[in-house]
Design a protein around this motif. Structure first.
Motif, short mmCIF file in Angstrom:
data_model
loop_
_atom_site.label_atom_id
_atom_site.label_comp_id
_atom_site.label_asym_id
_atom_site.label_seq_id
_atom_site.Cartn_x
_atom_site.Cartn_y
_atom_site.Cartn_z
N ASN A 254 3.86 5.78 -5.47
CA ASN A 254 3.86 5.84 -6.93
C ASN A 254 2.73 6.73 -7.45
O ASN A 254 2.90 7.44 -8.43
N LYS A 255 1.58 6.69 -6.79
CA LYS A 255 0.45 7.53 -7.21
C LYS A 255 0.79 9.00 -7.03
O LYS A 255 0.52 9.81 -7.91
N TYR B 254 0.83 -1.21 0.00
CA TYR B 254 0.00 0.00 0.00
C TYR B 254 0.86 1.26 0.00
O TYR B 254 0.60 2.19 -0.76
N LYS B 255 1.89 1.28 0.83
CA LYS B 255 2.78 2.44 0.87
C LYS B 255 3.47 2.64 -0.47
O LYS B 255 3.63 3.78 -0.93
N GLY C 50 4.13 14.55 -11.23
CA GLY C 50 4.97 14.53 -12.41
C GLY C 50 6.45 14.39 -12.09
O GLY C 50 7.31 14.72 -12.88
N GLU C 51 6.73 13.86 -10.90
CA GLU C 51 8.12 13.68 -10.46
C GLU C 51 8.81 12.61 -11.30
O GLU C 51 8.20 11.63 -11.70
N LYS C 52 10.07 12.81 -11.57
CA LYS C 52 10.85 11.85 -12.35
C LYS C 52 11.89 11.18 -11.47
O LYS C 52 12.39 11.76 -10.52
N ASP C 53 12.23 9.92 -11.82
CA ASP C 53 13.30 9.20 -11.13
C ASP C 53 14.63 9.76 -11.55
O ASP C 53 14.85 10.11 -12.70
#
Length: 85
Positions: free
Chosen positions: A74-75, A68-69, A81-84
């Motif tokens: 990820n949601k 869940y975390k 709009g964050e990028k890795d």
């Protein structure tokens, strides 16, 4: 394969491994503790059955909370709009 694909595969493997460890850890610790109590304190073998049930319940709870975390993280990442890196 692109680096992004490899990174996604690695994240999936890590998530599955974390879920597996979170299931097995409470079960193993409670079983070890129960066996020690039976051996050194003379407690009934019913303690081992209770440890198995409690360990399984705690393990499943840990697995679902970790999944869940990860899903919430990820949601939020997709919404902002964050990028890795």
């Amino acid at each position: 394969m692109a680096n992004k694909d490899r990174r996604e595969i690695a994240k999936a493997v890590i998530a599955v491994t974390e879920a597996g460890i979170s299931v097995l850890s409470p079960l193993a610790l409670l079983l070890i503790g129960a066996k020690l109590c039976v051996k050194y304190f003379g407690w009934s073998e019913k303690v081992v059955v209770g440890a198995i049930v409690l360990g399984a319940v705690c393990g499943v709870y840990n697995m679902f909370t970790s999944i869940y975390k990860l899903a919430v993280k990820n949601k939020k990442k997709k919404e902002t709009g964050e990028k890795d890196v």
